[in-house]
Design a protein around this motif. Structure first.
Motif, PDB file in Angstrom:
ATOM      1  N   THR A  53      -0.607 -10.912  -6.462  1.00 16.76           N
ATOM      2  CA  THR A  53      -1.381 -11.157  -7.870  1.00 16.76           C
ATOM      3  C   THR A  53      -2.579 -10.193  -7.858  1.00 16.76           C
ATOM      4  N   ASP A  54      -2.825  -9.251  -6.953  1.00 13.21           N
ATOM      5  CA  ASP A  54      -4.000  -8.434  -6.805  1.00 13.21           C
ATOM      6  C   ASP A  54      -3.727  -7.242  -7.885  1.00 13.21           C
ATOM      7  N   ASP A  55      -4.878  -6.829  -8.450  1.00 11.24           N
ATOM      8  CA  ASP A  55      -4.562  -5.703  -9.502  1.00 11.24           C
ATOM      9  C   ASP A  55      -3.942  -4.452  -9.195  1.00 11.24           C
ATOM     10  N   GLN A  56      -3.847  -3.989  -7.714  1.00  4.87           N
ATOM     11  CA  GLN A  56      -3.022  -2.832  -7.494  1.00  4.87           C
ATOM     12  C   GLN A  56      -1.471  -3.380  -7.504  1.00  4.87           C
ATOM     13  N   SER A  57      -1.098  -4.353  -7.187  1.00  5.52           N
ATOM     14  CA  SER A  57       0.388  -5.038  -7.333  1.00  5.52           C
ATOM     15  C   SER A  57       0.851  -5.120  -8.726  1.00  5.52           C
ATOM     16  N   LYS A  58       0.003  -5.601  -9.494  1.00  7.79           N
ATOM     17  CA  LYS A  58       0.250  -5.541 -10.889  1.00  7.79           C
ATOM     18  C   LYS A  58       0.512  -4.281 -11.572  1.00  7.79           C
ATOM     19  N   GLU A  59      -0.311  -3.287 -11.040  1.00  7.63           N
ATOM     20  CA  GLU A  59      -0.215  -2.129 -11.541  1.00  7.63           C
ATOM     21  C   GLU A  59       1.072  -1.393 -10.937  1.00  7.63           C
ATOM     22  N   MET A  60       1.401  -1.658  -9.686  1.00  7.49           N
ATOM     23  CA  MET A  60       2.869  -1.114  -9.202  1.00  7.49           C
ATOM     24  C   MET A  60       4.088  -1.618  -9.968  1.00  7.49           C
ATOM     25  N   TYR A  61       3.915  -2.980 -10.332  1.00  5.61           N
ATOM     26  CA  TYR A  61       5.006  -3.672 -11.251  1.00  5.61           C
ATOM     27  C   TYR A  61       5.385  -2.896 -12.495  1.00  5.61           C
ATOM     28  N   GLN A  62       4.137  -2.603 -12.795  1.00  6.03           N
ATOM     29  CA  GLN A  62       4.401  -1.951 -14.278  1.00  6.03           C
ATOM     30  C   GLN A  62       4.618  -0.504 -14.266  1.00  6.03           C
ATOM     31  N   ARG A  63       4.279   0.185 -13.240  1.00  2.00           N
ATOM     32  CA  ARG A  63       4.688   1.554 -12.793  1.00  2.00           C
ATOM     33  C   ARG A  63       6.096   1.730 -12.497  1.00  2.00           C
ATOM     34  N   TYR A  93       7.430 -11.100 -15.985  1.00  2.00           N
ATOM     35  CA  TYR A  93       7.718 -10.998 -17.454  1.00  2.00           C
ATOM     36  C   TYR A  93       6.239 -10.747 -18.108  1.00  2.00           C
ATOM     37  N   ASP A  94       5.483 -11.634 -17.673  1.00  2.00           N
ATOM     38  CA  ASP A  94       4.066 -11.676 -18.232  1.00  2.00           C
ATOM     39  C   ASP A  94       3.367 -10.144 -18.022  1.00  2.00           C
ATOM     40  N   ILE A  95       3.721  -9.802 -16.723  1.00  3.88           N
ATOM     41  CA  ILE A  95       3.001  -8.323 -16.405  1.00  3.88           C
ATOM     42  C   ILE A  95       3.771  -7.037 -16.946  1.00  3.88           C
ATOM     43  N   THR A  96       4.921  -7.097 -17.151  1.00  2.00           N
ATOM     44  CA  THR A  96       5.759  -6.047 -17.473  1.00  2.00           C
ATOM     45  C   THR A  96       6.566  -6.108 -18.794  1.00  2.00           C
ATOM     46  N   GLY A  97       6.696  -7.450 -19.297  1.00  2.00           N
ATOM     47  CA  GLY A  97       7.297  -7.749 -20.498  1.00  2.00           C
ATOM     48  C   GLY A  97       8.757  -7.488 -20.518  1.00  2.00           C
ATOM     49  N   ASP A 152       0.780  -1.209   0.143  1.00  2.00           N
ATOM     50  CA  ASP A 152       0.140  -0.087   0.135  1.00  2.00           C
ATOM     51  C   ASP A 152       0.618   1.258  -0.222  1.00  2.00           C
ATOM     52  N   ASN A 153       2.079   1.258   0.316  1.00  2.00           N
ATOM     53  CA  ASN A 153       3.050   2.209   0.457  1.00  2.00           C
ATOM     54  C   ASN A 153       3.813   2.481  -0.950  1.00  2.00           C
ATOM     55  N   THR A 154       3.780   1.498  -1.862  1.00  2.00           N
ATOM     56  CA  THR A 154       4.453   1.583  -3.081  1.00  2.00           C
ATOM     57  C   THR A 154       4.205   2.949  -3.814  1.00  2.00           C
ATOM     58  N   ALA A 155       2.978   3.215  -4.179  1.00  2.00           N
ATOM     59  CA  ALA A 155       2.603   4.465  -4.799  1.00  2.00           C
ATOM     60  C   ALA A 155       3.604   5.751  -4.095  1.00  2.00           C
ATOM     61  N   ALA A 156       3.247   5.636  -2.642  1.00  2.00           N
ATOM     62  CA  ALA A 156       3.768   7.025  -2.163  1.00  2.00           C
ATOM     63  C   ALA A 156       5.248   6.951  -2.307  1.00  2.00           C
ATOM     64  N   ILE A 157       5.916   5.782  -2.313  1.00  2.00           N
ATOM     65  CA  ILE A 157       7.326   5.752  -2.441  1.00  2.00           C
ATOM     66  C   ILE A 157       7.764   6.255  -3.892  1.00  2.00           C
ATOM     67  N   LEU A 158       6.928   5.799  -4.932  1.00  2.00           N
ATOM     68  CA  LEU A 158       7.209   6.127  -6.259  1.00  2.00           C
ATOM     69  C   LEU A 158       6.917   7.494  -6.585  1.00  2.00           C
TER      70      LEU A 158
END
Length: 330
Positions: free
Chosen positions: A158-168, A207-211, A134-140
């Protein structure tokens, strides 16, 4: 008749005297009893206060001893590097509380050429383990504010927020590294097969999430941990054969220890040790409970920039910081 009256009067007087004596005796007894009770209360209060002070001193001594033990595990002498233990919660709720003990002789060897001298350009690599959280976005957001790039050693979520953070992390130019899929020590380090399965699961998943194929790894607990059921050289050999580079750390913020450091203390821990090295790899954590790490990050970046340090993401040109050197394993 008059004699009888005088006798009766005398008896009444005697009776009143006896009653008065009894009353005075009772009053005296009650008074003495109350004074005794008050005295006992004062004595008890004094003893309670004394016991409280003794307990407080014992707690203080225990805290000092604990702090000293943590400091020894986090900050050895200049020639042995700075190490810590990871007490973060693993995925699935398993809590890793085992202490990571540094291999001092290897640390001396690996850091001997990394000691900073006057006028050396300091390079600092901020690293975050255990995310996303939950703190990843604030760190970024903080990193973006200062236009600073960092390195994230992530686990499998595997939750959507985590997948979004990997990509971000990837999209914003930070380095994405692996920190095991499960972060369960008993699973990851059970055997070489278990380690390889966990490694491949996380590498394929990211790799599947971020390429992006991750070629960077951080062992849970570091390469010198003593909780592994298998000789760490087997895992190091596997990574060497896969062409994957692993990084430990030589500066610890302290946010992985059981002691609840304030943001100022985390900042001080880092600023105390960074000047010792030409290349500093700073250990921090990205988890839901590490709000003080987020709080300390902005002032930390400002202070590091103020001392003229370069803050960089780990890449193929980064000087290796390893508790057990990869090239020592054949």
């Amino acid at each position: 008749m008059e004699g009888k009256n005088q006798s009766s009067l005398k008896e009444q007087q005697e009776r009143r005297k006896r009653i008065n004596r009894i009353k005075r005796g009772l009053i005296s007894f009650i008074g003495i009893w109350m004074l005794l009770c008050m005295f006992l209360c004062v004595v008890l209060l004094f003893k309670v206060n004394s016991l409280e002070k003794q307990i407080s001193q014992l707690v203080s001594d225990a805290t000092v001893s604990k702090s000293a033990a943590e400091t020894m595990s986090e900050n050895t002498s200049d020639k042995s590097g700075v190490f810590s233990y990871d007490s973060t919660e693993s995925i699935g709720g398993e809590k890793a509380t085992e202490q990571v003990i540094a291999n001092v002789s290897n640390a001396v060897e690996s850091d001997s050429e990394n000691f900073a001298e006057e006028n050396d350009q300091l390079k600092v690599y901020l690293t975050f383990d255990d995310g996303p959280s939950d703190n990843t976005a604030a760190i970024l957001d903080t990193l973006a504010k200062y236009n600073v790039k960092a390195t994230f050693f992530v686990v499998g979520k595997t939750d959507d927020q985590s997948k979004e953070m990997y990509q971000r992390i990837v999209n914003e130019g930070h380095t994405l590294g692996m920190h095991s899929y499960s972060h369960k020590y008993s699973v990851v380090y059970d055997s070489l097969d278990a380690f390889e399965t966990d490694f491949n699961q996380l590498q394929s998943y990211l790799y599947d999430i971020t390429g992006q194929e991750c070629r960077l790894y951080r062992f849970p607990g570091g390469s010198s941990n003593q909780v592994s059921n298998t000789d760490m050289s087997e895992f190091i050999r596997f990574l060497n054969e896969e062409g994957v580079t692993y990084f430990d750390w030589n500066v610890s913020s302290g946010d992985a220890t059981s002691q609840a450091y304030t943001a100022d203390e985390l900042l001080n821990n880092v600023l105390t040790d960074v000047p010792k090295y030409k290349t500093s790899v700073v250990l921090m954590h990205d988890s839901n409970t590490k709000s003080t790490t987020v709080e300390a990050l902005g002032p930390m970046i400002e202070a590091l920039q103020g001392m003229g340090a370069q803050i960089l993401p780990i890449d193929e040109n980064t000087t290796l910081v390893q508790h057990i050197k990869a090239d020592s394993v054949e």
